[in-house]
Design a protein around this motif. Sequence first.
Motif, PDB file in Angstrom:
ATOM      1  N   UNK A  54       0.795  -1.230   0.000  1.00 12.63           N
ATOM      2  CA  UNK A  54       0.000   0.000   0.000  1.00 12.63           C
ATOM      3  C   UNK A  54       0.824   1.275   0.000  1.00 12.63           C
ATOM      4  N   UNK A  55       2.104   1.171   0.333  1.00 17.63           N
ATOM      5  CA  UNK A  55       2.989   2.353   0.445  1.00 17.63           C
ATOM      6  C   UNK A  55       2.606   3.253   1.609  1.00 17.63           C
ATOM      7  N   UNK A  56       1.906   2.705   2.587  1.00 17.17           N
ATOM      8  CA  UNK A  56       1.594   3.441   3.810  1.00 17.17           C
ATOM      9  C   UNK A  56       1.615   2.464   4.980  1.00 17.17           C
ATOM     10  N   UNK A  57       2.168   2.886   6.101  1.00 13.56           N
ATOM     11  CA  UNK A  57       2.298   2.017   7.272  1.00 13.56           C
ATOM     12  C   UNK A  57       1.516   2.629   8.426  1.00 13.56           C
ATOM     13  N   UNK A  58       0.502   1.887   8.907  1.00  8.37           N
ATOM     14  CA  UNK A  58      -0.270   2.357  10.047  1.00  8.37           C
ATOM     15  C   UNK A  58       0.465   1.975  11.328  1.00  8.37           C
ATOM     16  N   UNK A  59       0.893   2.966  12.080  1.00 13.18           N
ATOM     17  CA  UNK A  59       1.741   2.736  13.249  1.00 13.18           C
ATOM     18  C   UNK A  59       0.922   2.239  14.443  1.00 13.18           C
ATOM     19  N   UNK A  60       1.566   1.527  15.382  1.00 16.53           N
ATOM     20  CA  UNK A  60       0.848   0.989  16.537  1.00 16.53           C
ATOM     21  C   UNK A  60       0.059   2.029  17.315  1.00 16.53           C
ATOM     22  N   UNK A  61       0.574   3.245  17.434  1.00 11.29           N
ATOM     23  CA  UNK A  61      -0.171   4.280  18.150  1.00 11.29           C
ATOM     24  C   UNK A  61      -1.488   4.614  17.488  1.00 11.29           C
ATOM     25  N   UNK A  62      -1.509   4.611  16.156  1.00  5.78           N
ATOM     26  CA  UNK A  62      -2.758   4.866  15.423  1.00  5.78           C
ATOM     27  C   UNK A  62      -3.722   3.705  15.607  1.00  5.78           C
ATOM     28  N   UNK A  78       7.137  -9.625  14.169  1.00  2.00           N
ATOM     29  CA  UNK A  78       6.478 -10.169  15.359  1.00  2.00           C
ATOM     30  C   UNK A  78       6.508  -9.170  16.504  1.00  2.00           C
ATOM     31  N   UNK A  79       7.587  -8.440  16.652  1.00  2.34           N
ATOM     32  CA  UNK A  79       7.662  -7.452  17.722  1.00  2.34           C
ATOM     33  C   UNK A  79       6.635  -6.344  17.515  1.00  2.34           C
ATOM     34  N   UNK A  80       6.408  -5.936  16.279  1.00  3.85           N
ATOM     35  CA  UNK A  80       5.363  -4.938  15.984  1.00  3.85           C
ATOM     36  C   UNK A  80       4.024  -5.435  16.501  1.00  3.85           C
ATOM     37  N   UNK A  81       3.695  -6.675  16.214  1.00  5.45           N
ATOM     38  CA  UNK A  81       2.422  -7.232  16.669  1.00  5.45           C
ATOM     39  C   UNK A  81       2.362  -7.311  18.193  1.00  5.45           C
ATOM     40  N   UNK A  82       3.479  -7.675  18.825  1.00  2.00           N
ATOM     41  CA  UNK A  82       3.510  -7.691  20.290  1.00  2.00           C
ATOM     42  C   UNK A  82       3.234  -6.295  20.841  1.00  2.00           C
ATOM     43  N   UNK A  83       3.788  -5.288  20.190  1.00  2.00           N
ATOM     44  CA  UNK A  83       3.557  -3.911  20.628  1.00  2.00           C
ATOM     45  C   UNK A  83       2.078  -3.544  20.539  1.00  2.00           C
ATOM     46  N   UNK A  98      -8.581  -6.895  21.992  1.00  2.00           N
ATOM     47  CA  UNK A  98      -8.421  -6.440  20.620  1.00  2.00           C
ATOM     48  C   UNK A  98      -7.735  -7.559  19.844  1.00  2.00           C
ATOM     49  N   UNK A  99      -8.378  -8.030  18.788  1.00  2.97           N
ATOM     50  CA  UNK A  99      -7.943  -9.249  18.113  1.00  2.97           C
ATOM     51  C   UNK A  99      -6.867  -8.929  17.070  1.00  2.97           C
ATOM     52  N   UNK A 100      -5.705  -9.519  17.256  1.00  2.00           N
ATOM     53  CA  UNK A 100      -4.597  -9.351  16.331  1.00  2.00           C
ATOM     54  C   UNK A 100      -4.440 -10.630  15.517  1.00  2.00           C
ATOM     55  N   UNK A 101      -4.392 -10.489  14.193  1.00  2.00           N
ATOM     56  CA  UNK A 101      -4.230 -11.617  13.293  1.00  2.00           C
ATOM     57  C   UNK A 101      -2.975 -11.412  12.459  1.00  2.00           C
ATOM     58  N   UNK A 102      -2.283 -12.483  12.197  1.00  2.00           N
ATOM     59  CA  UNK A 102      -1.150 -12.420  11.280  1.00  2.00           C
ATOM     60  C   UNK A 102      -1.659 -12.349   9.844  1.00  2.00           C
ATOM     61  N   UNK A 103      -0.945 -11.601   9.036  1.00  2.00           N
ATOM     62  CA  UNK A 103      -1.185 -11.601   7.596  1.00  2.00           C
ATOM     63  C   UNK A 103       0.045 -12.069   6.853  1.00  2.00           C
ATOM     64  N   UNK A 104       0.911 -12.793   7.559  1.00  2.00           N
ATOM     65  CA  UNK A 104       2.163 -13.276   6.993  1.00  2.00           C
ATOM     66  C   UNK A 104       2.352 -14.717   7.435  1.00  2.00           C
ATOM     67  N   UNK A 105       2.110 -15.664   6.532  1.00  2.00           N
ATOM     68  CA  UNK A 105       2.119 -17.080   6.907  1.00  2.00           C
ATOM     69  C   UNK A 105       3.438 -17.516   7.528  1.00  2.00           C
ATOM     70  N   UNK A 142       5.494 -16.072   9.507  1.00  2.00           N
ATOM     71  CA  UNK A 142       5.704 -15.705  10.917  1.00  2.00           C
ATOM     72  C   UNK A 142       4.441 -15.890  11.762  1.00  2.00           C
ATOM     73  N   UNK A 143       3.395 -16.430  11.183  1.00  2.00           N
ATOM     74  CA  UNK A 143       2.109 -16.530  11.884  1.00  2.00           C
ATOM     75  C   UNK A 143       2.181 -17.384  13.135  1.00  2.00           C
ATOM     76  N   UNK A 144       2.901 -18.497  13.077  1.00  2.00           N
ATOM     77  CA  UNK A 144       2.988 -19.374  14.243  1.00  2.00           C
ATOM     78  C   UNK A 144       3.574 -18.628  15.436  1.00  2.00           C
ATOM     79  N   UNK A 145       4.692 -17.951  15.224  1.00  3.52           N
ATOM     80  CA  UNK A 145       5.318 -17.212  16.314  1.00  3.52           C
ATOM     81  C   UNK A 145       4.400 -16.115  16.839  1.00  3.52           C
ATOM     82  N   UNK A 146       3.663 -15.487  15.953  1.00  4.41           N
ATOM     83  CA  UNK A 146       2.761 -14.421  16.373  1.00  4.41           C
ATOM     84  C   UNK A 146       1.630 -14.966  17.246  1.00  4.41           C
TER      85      UNK A 146
END
Length: 293
Positions: free
Chosen positions: A139-147, A167-172, A181-188, A190-194
């Motif tokens: 998408x050329x845009x990154x939605x930051x954890x604070x947003x 994975x650290x981004x998702x942990x944050x 708040x439900x967090x889902x992986x969109x990257x197969x 690294x999904x297991x670790x997430x």
Amino acid sequence: MFQGSMVALATPMHEDGRVDEAALAALVEFHVENQTDAIVAVGTTGESATLDETEHCEVVKQVVEQARGRIPVIAGTGSNSTREAIELTRCAKEVGADACLLVTPYYNKPTQEGLYQHFKAVAGAVAIPQILYNVPGRTAVDMLPGTVARLADIENIIGIKDATGDVQRARDIIGLCGPDFEVYSGDDGTAMELMLAGAHGDISVTANVAPKMMHEMCMAALAGERETARHLNDQLMGLHHNLFLEANPIPVKWALYDMGLIPGGIRLPLTILAPEYQVIVHDELRKLGLVDA
């Protein structure tokens, strides 16, 4: 609301590019029979970028009708136009989708405030559970954890699909937004670790072709059964990698064609998987017993 292996469903097409309704119905049955935990219809893998608005709504409607409440259906309704995202989300609600998945507005490169206002507007306009989708590589845009944390305060924004592979981004995000708040992986890959780190599931490309194994891996990871999850995931890693040898959904649509589940149609500007990659993908399918030698 949702957990486990959620397939980012490919949209089957005839050779001339028309949506193949019979193959679409058969794919839904394939996922019901093989324990997929939810279907995401008309996301990136479903070629949302090449379907017009009428086709988009019709595919979601067909998936909902075929699912008949046996499996949750999440409709991809994102757009780089806020107005169009609202209209697609309204349509999804009208045809009975259980939730919507909304990608960050691509190409426009909005600010963090623009992202917040975009998703707030869609959530305020349509009373249906909504899942954010951050995939900066497309998408050329990154939605930051604070947003994300700001948006998590909106009642019907229930989660996020994070496809950064970080994975650290998702942990944050989990830490900022809390366990509800439900967090889902969109990257197969690294999904297991997430999931072992607290995520709720995986919105998966690999699940298109290996749904039962993906379900079993996700269930093991969600239960904290690391060794079982790792054993299954190790077998899937070839698919996790090779289904991205060319831009998604090119490889996975060819894989489904190779398995005899869909015709070979794909819409320009996407093209059929290059022959040198077909050999690699076929070999991975063969290793898992998904195709004959």
